[in-house]
Scaffold this motif. Structure first.
Motif: not given
Length: 179
Positions: A165-169, A20, A22-23
């Motif tokens: 970007a961590n909001e994705t997770f 991913n 974003d990771d």
């Protein structure tokens, strides 16, 4: 609680190969980042990391090295929670959560001395855990798990606030890793 079953359940939850964008961990397989795999001697493509190799990495790096085996002899459900936290955030972070919780629950150091929050489970941390469990009885383990979960949840929120970007997770972290 059997460490092999815990590790197999963890591998099942983590799933296979993921890359991913974003990771920050980059490509992962079975939840193991490429950097961790390389540190543990695996130099092949992450997509090809075998489940068996992942199991060995988890056992060595996330169970035995941080001394969760010693925690499991005292509080097996707590050890399982710390394993999951350690895989997601690093074993030192999980150990520091335990130390912080033990410090906050020692009633002003009257039950046992405060611990250095160094992220290492050593004789003092294990002695504090023993004293806590002896003092607090059978519910003590569940209270420690709640405290570790609270610290973990706060960290997830902080990570998402600090890096959008961590909001994705975030949703998955809270849904699948807390409680």
């Amino acid at each position: 609680m059997d460490e092999n079953a815990l590790i197999d359940e963890l591998i099942d939850r983590e799933g296979g190969f993921v890359d991913n964008p974003d990771d920050r961990g980059g490509p992962t397989c079975w939840g193991i980042t490429q950097a961790t795999a390389r540190r543990c001697g695996y130099d092949g493509p992450m997509r090809d990391l075998s489940r068996g190799r992942a199991r060995l990495i988890y056992r060595r790096q996330y169970w035995t090295a941080p001394r969760l085996d010693a925690v499991a002899r005292r509080a097996p459900q707590l050890a399982a929670e710390l394993l999951d936290s350690g895989v997601n955030m690093g074993p030192a972070v999980a150990a520091a959560f335990l130390q912080r919780a033990l410090n906050a629950l020692n009633r002003g150091a009257s039950d046992y001395p405060d611990l250095a929050t160094d992220g290492r489970i050593g004789p003092r941390t294990l002695a504090a855990l023993d004293a806590f469990l002896t003092t607090r009885g059978t519910r003590g383990e569940q209270v420690l798990i709640k405290a570790v979960d609270a610290l973990q949840g706060e960290r997830y929120l902080h990570l998402a606030e600090r890096r959008p970007a961590n909001e994705t997770f975030l949703y998955g972290w809270l849904a699948n890793r807390i409680g």
